[in-house]
Design a protein around this motif. Structure first.
Motif, PDB file in Angstrom:
ATOM      1  N   UNK A  36      77.693  32.542  53.583  1.00  0.00           N
ATOM      2  CA  UNK A  36      78.129  31.180  53.894  1.00  0.00           C
ATOM      3  C   UNK A  36      79.040  31.445  55.325  1.00  0.00           C
ATOM      4  N   UNK A  37      78.985  30.254  55.872  1.00  0.00           N
ATOM      5  CA  UNK A  37      79.830  30.149  57.313  1.00  0.00           C
ATOM      6  C   UNK A  37      79.696  31.120  58.066  1.00  0.00           C
ATOM      7  N   UNK A  38      78.434  31.536  58.466  1.00  0.00           N
ATOM      8  CA  UNK A  38      78.177  32.642  59.303  1.00  0.00           C
ATOM      9  C   UNK A  38      78.244  32.098  60.651  1.00  0.00           C
ATOM     10  N   UNK A  39      78.370  30.877  61.075  1.00  0.00           N
ATOM     11  CA  UNK A  39      78.328  29.994  62.336  1.00  0.00           C
ATOM     12  C   UNK A  39      79.651  30.750  62.816  1.00  0.00           C
ATOM     13  N   UNK A  40      80.574  30.764  61.992  1.00  0.00           N
ATOM     14  CA  UNK A  40      82.037  31.086  62.527  1.00  0.00           C
ATOM     15  C   UNK A  40      82.489  32.621  62.123  1.00  0.00           C
ATOM     16  N   UNK A  41      81.894  33.014  61.024  1.00  0.00           N
ATOM     17  CA  UNK A  41      82.315  34.564  60.502  1.00  0.00           C
ATOM     18  C   UNK A  41      81.676  35.457  61.125  1.00  0.00           C
ATOM     19  N   UNK A  42      80.320  35.247  61.497  1.00  0.00           N
ATOM     20  CA  UNK A  42      79.419  36.112  62.173  1.00  0.00           C
ATOM     21  C   UNK A  42      78.536  36.962  61.199  1.00  0.00           C
ATOM     22  N   UNK A  43      79.063  37.650  60.300  1.00  0.00           N
ATOM     23  CA  UNK A  43      78.169  38.303  59.176  1.00  0.00           C
ATOM     24  C   UNK A  43      79.053  38.533  58.258  1.00  0.00           C
ATOM     25  N   UNK A  44      78.543  39.464  57.161  1.00  0.00           N
ATOM     26  CA  UNK A  44      79.342  39.401  55.801  1.00  0.00           C
ATOM     27  C   UNK A  44      80.447  40.354  55.807  1.00  0.00           C
ATOM     28  N   UNK A  45      80.609  41.335  57.023  1.00  0.00           N
ATOM     29  CA  UNK A  45      81.951  41.668  57.304  1.00  0.00           C
ATOM     30  C   UNK A  45      82.966  41.037  57.769  1.00  0.00           C
ATOM     31  N   UNK A  46      82.404  40.074  58.576  1.00  0.00           N
ATOM     32  CA  UNK A  46      83.469  38.880  58.855  1.00  0.00           C
ATOM     33  C   UNK A  46      83.744  38.018  57.721  1.00  0.00           C
ATOM     34  N   UNK A  47      82.844  37.839  56.816  1.00  0.00           N
ATOM     35  CA  UNK A  47      83.271  36.905  55.636  1.00  0.00           C
ATOM     36  C   UNK A  47      84.216  37.759  54.756  1.00  0.00           C
ATOM     37  N   UNK A  48      83.932  39.087  54.453  1.00  0.00           N
ATOM     38  CA  UNK A  48      85.107  39.929  53.960  1.00  0.00           C
ATOM     39  C   UNK A  48      86.483  39.890  54.479  1.00  0.00           C
ATOM     40  N   UNK A  49      86.299  39.953  55.875  1.00  0.00           N
ATOM     41  CA  UNK A  49      87.843  40.063  56.358  1.00  0.00           C
ATOM     42  C   UNK A  49      88.507  38.600  56.364  1.00  0.00           C
TER      43      UNK A  49
ATOM     44  N   UNK B   9      75.885  25.301  57.492  1.00  0.00           N
ATOM     45  CA  UNK B   9      76.652  26.309  58.113  1.00  0.00           C
ATOM     46  C   UNK B   9      76.286  27.753  57.964  1.00  0.00           C
ATOM     47  N   UNK B  10      75.164  28.210  58.261  1.00  0.00           N
ATOM     48  CA  UNK B  10      74.615  29.530  57.914  1.00  0.00           C
ATOM     49  C   UNK B  10      74.182  30.057  59.442  1.00  0.00           C
ATOM     50  N   UNK B  11      74.729  29.630  60.490  1.00  0.00           N
ATOM     51  CA  UNK B  11      74.783  30.241  61.826  1.00  0.00           C
ATOM     52  C   UNK B  11      73.318  30.390  62.282  1.00  0.00           C
ATOM     53  N   UNK B  12      73.353  31.319  63.198  1.00  0.00           N
ATOM     54  CA  UNK B  12      72.240  31.970  63.817  1.00  0.00           C
ATOM     55  C   UNK B  12      70.955  32.361  63.040  1.00  0.00           C
ATOM     56  N   UNK B  13      71.285  32.657  61.828  1.00  0.00           N
ATOM     57  CA  UNK B  13      70.272  33.212  60.919  1.00  0.00           C
ATOM     58  C   UNK B  13      69.865  32.246  59.785  1.00  0.00           C
TER      59      UNK B  13
ATOM     60  N   UNK C 173      80.775  44.672  41.357  1.00  0.00           N
ATOM     61  CA  UNK C 173      79.123  44.738  41.865  1.00  0.00           C
ATOM     62  C   UNK C 173      78.913  44.391  43.305  1.00  0.00           C
ATOM     63  N   UNK C 174      79.789  43.852  43.811  1.00  0.00           N
ATOM     64  CA  UNK C 174      79.596  43.243  45.298  1.00  0.00           C
ATOM     65  C   UNK C 174      79.956  44.416  46.173  1.00  0.00           C
ATOM     66  N   UNK C 175      78.800  44.749  47.107  1.00  0.00           N
ATOM     67  CA  UNK C 175      78.895  45.961  47.795  1.00  0.00           C
ATOM     68  C   UNK C 175      80.263  45.921  49.100  1.00  0.00           C
ATOM     69  N   UNK C 176      80.439  44.909  49.272  1.00  0.00           N
ATOM     70  CA  UNK C 176      81.467  44.709  50.326  1.00  0.00           C
ATOM     71  C   UNK C 176      82.746  44.688  49.466  1.00  0.00           C
ATOM     72  N   UNK C 177      83.200  43.976  48.434  1.00  0.00           N
ATOM     73  CA  UNK C 177      84.478  43.991  47.681  1.00  0.00           C
ATOM     74  C   UNK C 177      84.603  45.361  47.054  1.00  0.00           C
ATOM     75  N   UNK C 178      83.754  46.135  46.660  1.00  0.00           N
ATOM     76  CA  UNK C 178      83.991  47.361  45.916  1.00  0.00           C
ATOM     77  C   UNK C 178      84.389  48.317  47.093  1.00  0.00           C
ATOM     78  N   UNK C 179      84.531  48.222  48.195  1.00  0.00           N
ATOM     79  CA  UNK C 179      85.137  48.899  49.185  1.00  0.00           C
ATOM     80  C   UNK C 179      86.950  48.690  49.422  1.00  0.00           C
ATOM     81  N   UNK C 180      87.311  47.401  48.727  1.00  0.00           N
ATOM     82  CA  UNK C 180      88.504  47.189  48.626  1.00  0.00           C
ATOM     83  C   UNK C 180      89.467  48.241  47.570  1.00  0.00           C
ATOM     84  N   UNK C 181      90.001  49.069  48.099  1.00  0.00           N
ATOM     85  CA  UNK C 181      90.566  50.231  47.087  1.00  0.00           C
ATOM     86  C   UNK C 181      91.932  49.779  46.614  1.00  0.00           C
ATOM     87  N   UNK C 182      93.031  49.226  47.438  1.00  0.00           N
ATOM     88  CA  UNK C 182      94.157  48.753  47.314  1.00  0.00           C
ATOM     89  C   UNK C 182      94.658  47.964  48.309  1.00  0.00           C
TER      90      UNK C 182
END
Length: 455
Positions: A192-205, A366-370, A225-234
C-alpha cells in the motif's frame, strides 16, 4: 470532558483566549469539527478544507449553544468565547494528546498494510469481554480522524483500541504522539501507498514509527509470518510477541478449517494451553486477526474462555466483508478499500461461495509506479483461484481482465467505469450468484452494492 476547561484548552493549543473570564473554568462537553453536531457545551473546531472553510459556520454553531470555538483568525465583535490558534488541525491534535493523558487508560494502537480494521474489530470484540472498550469507527484513523476518535472517550471507558492509518513517512510518528500506545499491533507489511513509501522496506520503516511513543513498559504484537515484521527483534528492550501459523510462534493456530462463507474454525495455542474457536467471518486472514486479538487479550488479563467468546461474537461492519443476503443474491460487500493483498484474499474466500462465484473488481489506488504490475498479479490470481465470473471496472482493472482471460473457463467482462458498470449490471448477474464487490474507496463501489440490493 475531563480537565478540558477553556483555560486548559487555550494553554494546550498555545492560543489566545477572547471572551468572558468567568467561562475559563468551564469544561467543554464535546468537541466536533461538524457544525451540524454542535450543541450546548460543544467546542467547535473549524477546519479549513480544500473546498470549504468551516469558519463560516461559527455563527450558527454558537447560536446552537456551543460553549466556544477555535478560530485561525481574529473574530471582530465576537460576543462569545473563542480561542485564536495558528492552525485548527494542529490544535485538534494537541488537544487530543492532552485529553488522552487525562484519562489514563490503556491504548492499543493498530496499524499495518492490510487488515487494520478487521483486526481492530476482533481485538475490540475480545476486550469488551472484560473492559468497557472504545474503538475507532469507520475510517477515522488519520491525523484528523484519530483525534475525533479520542474525543469520543469518556471517564467510564476503560481501554481504547485505535486504528492508525498512514500514507507517508512521518505521519505515524505524529499519530503515535497523540495515542502514546501501551500496546502496538502491526498486522503485516504489504504494497500500500508505494507512491510515497517506495517499497515494502519503506512501508516497514513508516509503520514501525508507531514504536516511537510506545510506553516504556508497553507491548509489541507482530505477525511473525510476515517476512518483514519477523526481522523486528526488539525495540528499546521490548521484545515482540509474534503470532502466526507455525508452532515456533508465541501464539499460533492449527487445525484450520474453512466453513465457506460462514467463517473459519481453528485451534489457537497460547503456551501450554489451547482452545478451539469458530470465527464468524471467512478467510484465512481472519485467523491471523483472531491470533492478534488473543495476544492482546492475554496482555490485558483475559481468560482463554473470554477470548474465545469475544472472537465468536464478532460482528461484521459495512464495506468490510459484510455479507448481505437478498432474495436473489448473496452479496459480499468488501468495497470500503482494496490493495493487492486484500484483493487476492477476498478472491480466495469467494471461491467457497454457493452458485456462480462472481467478482466485481475495481481499480486499486496509491500503488505507485508498479500499479500496472500489481493489477496484473491480481488478474493472474483471479485466473486460477476457482471463481466463475470476473467483472473488471476501470482503466487499471483492464490489466486484471487481461490476465484473468488466460483461464478460458472464466467469464471475464470489462467496463470502463462505474457508471457504465451500473448501466449493464443486471445483464451480468443471475439469481443464486454469490457476488464479491471490491475496489479502492475512490471507486465508490458502495453504489454497486446498493444497486445489487435493489434488484
Amino acid at each position: 470532558m475531563k480537565n478540558l476547561t477553556l483555560e486548559n484548552l487555550t494553554k494546550v493549543c498555545g492560543g489566545v483566549y477572547s471572551g468572558p473570564s468567568d467561562k475559563l473554568e468551564q469544561e467543554v462537553s464535546s468537541i466536533t469539527t461538524d457544525s451540524r453536531k454542535a450543541e450546548a457545551g460543544t467546542l467547535f473546531v473549524p477546519i479549513v478544507g480544500e473546498r470549504v472553510d468551516a469558519h463560516k459556520f461559527i455563527p450558527q454553531v454558537m447560536e446552537a449553544g456551543a460553549l466556544a470555538t477555535l478560530s485561525e483568525r481574529i473574530l471582530e465583535n465576537a460576543d462569545f468565547p473563542y480561542i485564536k490558534v495558528e492552525s485548527s488541525l494542529q490544535a485538534v491534535k494537541d488537544i487530543a494528546e492532552f485529553y488522552l493523558q487525562q484519562l489514563q487508560i490503556p491504548v492499543v494502537g493498530i496499524t499495518g498494510s492490510v487488515g487494520k480494521t478487521s483486526t481492530k474489530e476482533v481485538i475490540a470484540s475480545v476486550l469488551k469481554e472484560k473492559y468497557r472498550t472504545l474503538k475507532t469507527q469507520g475510517n477515522f484513523n488519520n491525523e484528523l480522524g484519530l483525534p475525533l476518535t479520542v474525543f469520543r472517550l469518556r471517564d467510564e471507558d476503560e481501554i481504547a483500541v485505535l486504528e492508525m492509518g498512514i500514507s507517508d513517512f512521518g505521519e505515524m510518528t505524529r499519530l503515535a504522539k497523540i495515542a502514546r500506545p501501551d500496546t502496538c499491533v502491526i498486522t503485516n507489511i504489504g504494497t500500500c501507498h508505494l507512491e510515497n513509501l517506495g517499497d515494502r522496506d519503506g512501508v516497514l520503516k513508516a509503520k514501525t514509527e508507531i514504536f516511537k511513543y510506545l510506553k516504556k513498559d508497553g507491548h509489541i504484537v507482530l505477525n511473525g509470518d510476515d517476512d518483514k515484521l519477523c526481522t523486528v527483534k526488539e525495540y528499546e528492550g521490548i521484545k515482540p510477541v509474534f503470532f502466526g501459523m507455525e508452532s515456533d510462534k508465541d501464539i499460533y493456530a492449527d487445525e484450520i478449517v474453512s466453513r465457506g462463507l460462514k467463517g473459519m474454525t481453528c485451534r489457537i495455542h497460547v503456551g501450554e494451553e489451547s482452545f478451539t474457536t469458530d470465527i464468524p467471518m471467512p478467510g484465512r486472514h481472519m485467523v491471523y486477526n483472531a491470533l492478534a486479538a488473543t495476544a492482546v487479550g492475554r496482555i490485558y488479563g483475559l481468560t482463554l474462555e473470554q477470548i474465545r467468546h469475544g472472537i465468536e461474537t464478532l460482528e461484521a461492519i459495512s464495506g468490510r466483508f459484510h455479507m448481505i443476503e437478498t432474495d436473489r443474491f448473496l452479496i459480499v460487500d468488501d468495497c470500503y478499500n482494496a490493495n493487492p493483498m486484500s484483493m487476492k484474499a477476498s478472491l480466495d474466500v469467494l471461491k467457497d461461495g454457493a452458485g456462480r462465484r462472481v467478482a466485481i473488481l475495481g481499480d486499486m489506488g496509491e500503488l505507485g509506479e508498479n500499479e500496472v504490475q500489481l493489477h496484473v498479479e491480481v488478474g493472474e490470481h483471479a485466473a486460477q483461484c476457482g471463481i466463475d465470473v470476473c467483472i473488471c471496472t476501470g482503466p487499471l482493472s483492464a490489466n486484471i481482465a487481461k490476465m484473468a482471460r488466460k483461464n478460458p473457463e472464466l467469464i471475464v467482462i470489462e467496463e470502463p467505469d462505474r457508471d457504465s458498470l451500473l448501466s449493464h449490471l443486471s445483464d451480468y448477474v443471475q439469481t443464486g450468484d454469490t457476488i464479491l464487490v471490491k475496489a479502492s474507496h475512490f471507486m465508490q463501489f458502495e453504489k454497486v452494492v446498493a444497486a445489487l440490493q435493489e434488484m
